[in-house]
Write an enzyme that holds these catalytic residues in place. Sequence first.
Site, PDB file in Angstrom:
ATOM      1  N   GLU A 282      -9.202 -16.812  74.010  1.00 27.86           N
ATOM      2  CA  GLU A 282     -10.269 -16.956  73.347  1.00 27.86           C
ATOM      3  C   GLU A 282     -11.305 -17.529  74.167  1.00 27.86           C
ATOM      4  O   GLU A 282     -12.759 -17.558  73.856  1.00 27.86           O
ATOM      5  CB  GLU A 282     -10.007 -17.871  72.039  1.00 27.86           C
ATOM      6  CG  GLU A 282      -9.476 -16.892  70.947  1.00 27.86           C
ATOM      7  CD  GLU A 282      -9.362 -17.456  69.716  1.00 27.86           C
ATOM      8  OE1 GLU A 282      -9.235 -16.859  68.517  1.00 27.86           O
ATOM      9  OE2 GLU A 282      -9.563 -18.583  69.474  1.00 27.86           O
ATOM     10  N   HIS A 303      14.651  -7.701  83.103  1.00 31.54           N
ATOM     11  CA  HIS A 303      15.556  -6.581  82.786  1.00 31.54           C
ATOM     12  C   HIS A 303      14.581  -5.564  81.940  1.00 31.54           C
ATOM     13  O   HIS A 303      15.155  -4.698  81.573  1.00 31.54           O
ATOM     14  CB  HIS A 303      16.652  -7.067  81.961  1.00 31.54           C
ATOM     15  CG  HIS A 303      17.925  -7.836  83.072  1.00 31.54           C
ATOM     16  ND1 HIS A 303      18.916  -7.192  83.449  1.00 31.54           N
ATOM     17  CD2 HIS A 303      17.809  -9.038  83.319  1.00 31.54           C
ATOM     18  CE1 HIS A 303      19.440  -8.111  84.294  1.00 31.54           C
ATOM     19  NE2 HIS A 303      18.919  -9.397  83.929  1.00 31.54           N
ATOM     20  N   LYS A 418     -13.217  -9.161  61.614  1.00 32.67           N
ATOM     21  CA  LYS A 418     -12.974  -9.766  60.104  1.00 32.67           C
ATOM     22  C   LYS A 418     -14.265  -9.307  59.531  1.00 32.67           C
ATOM     23  O   LYS A 418     -14.281  -8.894  58.144  1.00 32.67           O
ATOM     24  CB  LYS A 418     -13.334 -11.188  60.416  1.00 32.67           C
ATOM     25  CG  LYS A 418     -12.220 -11.964  61.119  1.00 32.67           C
ATOM     26  CD  LYS A 418     -12.521 -13.550  61.186  1.00 32.67           C
ATOM     27  CE  LYS A 418     -11.373 -14.382  61.654  1.00 32.67           C
ATOM     28  NZ  LYS A 418     -11.845 -15.764  62.073  1.00 32.67           N
TER      29      LYS A 418
END
Length: 429
Positions: A282, A303, A418
């Site tokens: 951010e 792995h 948003k």
Amino acid sequence: MSLKLEVKTEIKLDYQGFQNQINEFHNRINDKNSPDINFLGWNNFPEVAINPQEIARMRKIVENLHQNSINVLVVIGIGGSYLGAKAALDFILGLGPFENKPEVIFLGNSLSSTDLYQKIEYLKTKNFAINVISKSGSTIEPAITFQILYQFLIDQIGEKLAKTRTFVTTSIKSGELLEIAKSNELEIFEVIESIGGRFSVLSSVGFFPLLFAKINVDEIIQGAIEAHKRYSTSSISQNLAYKYALFRFLMYKNFNYKTEILISYEPFLIYFNEWWKQLFGESEGKNLKGLFPASAIFTTDLHSLGQFIQDGSKNFFQTIIYIKKPKFDLGIKKIVQFNTKINKLSGKTVSEINFQAFLATTLAHSSYGNNPNLVLEIADSSPKTFGHLVMFFEKACAMSAYLLGVNPFDQPGVESYKNELAKNLGWDR
């Protein structure tokens, strides 16, 4: 607390050529007349970030909750409102499972109906309290969760008692959550205006859940104070936080690396890595700039990602957090009935083998895989070390963003999703 930084790469880096820039940005971070002073409360430590009276009030509340057999706290929040506390709990306590200890559950960090439903089912047999954390109260994930969970608590124990078990951490100036808390006479803790969410773990945002879990918050604060003093110089050679910031900047700007992978060798650092990803993601990811913050847990992810890291495209470098002293250790004993090569490792401990894996992997990735590695060695996973490490990364993050030429303290891009979601829902934010 000792923190060591070691660079493992054949690339030649010139740090001193940037000292004047570092001096300029150091003054911007620390000057009381800085244009960003309204976002630097985290760096004014402990004077702004720590409220001794509020912490004392929290301690009394927690003591009362425990005395009344309330041993589960549901923390409702998203982003910086929960990642710091979750990171601290796992870093300091480990992953458990734990018996007969206070439990902290995190909700409101997604829109998963399944996750919310299953956790509410679990809470049906628990005596629990709520701590909802949101500066404004209008963030949709925690807002929905709080509405559902508070009604559930009322249904369980009645409104009068539910009010005594609900605690609101929010702005004390304005906001929907503040109005809800006032009108319902709920206990309020302050979100400090000059401390953004991703910088807020060393404040009331993080402290109430940690106190509930019986974490030594005083030691966290002490570790942060020591780090604040240690990294208060502008000298690159003496300030490891700035040296780390400059290393990141040079990897990005001069050598065209696009991704930083934060690697740990302990699963209980998963959420510390997540906190770090938000902090740098951010703060730096704007104006089409910034390193992409990724993370991995070794040896587990060797792995799955090990092949790519060793032989894949070379657009990333690695920062490794290695903890010198494990919380616990186990010896390996020989089993006569097992005629295997593993028996040759008898007499060693698991942590010794983990350390050798760290050495081997770092060598393989840096020397043979040609991936720059930066190693941060920390002494242990104590509360004091946590406080120190948080302050180290926060100072490094601010400097790193300034070097990049972006504002470390805003996040305008987050508003896009948003706003679109609000349109879809016909919801006036």
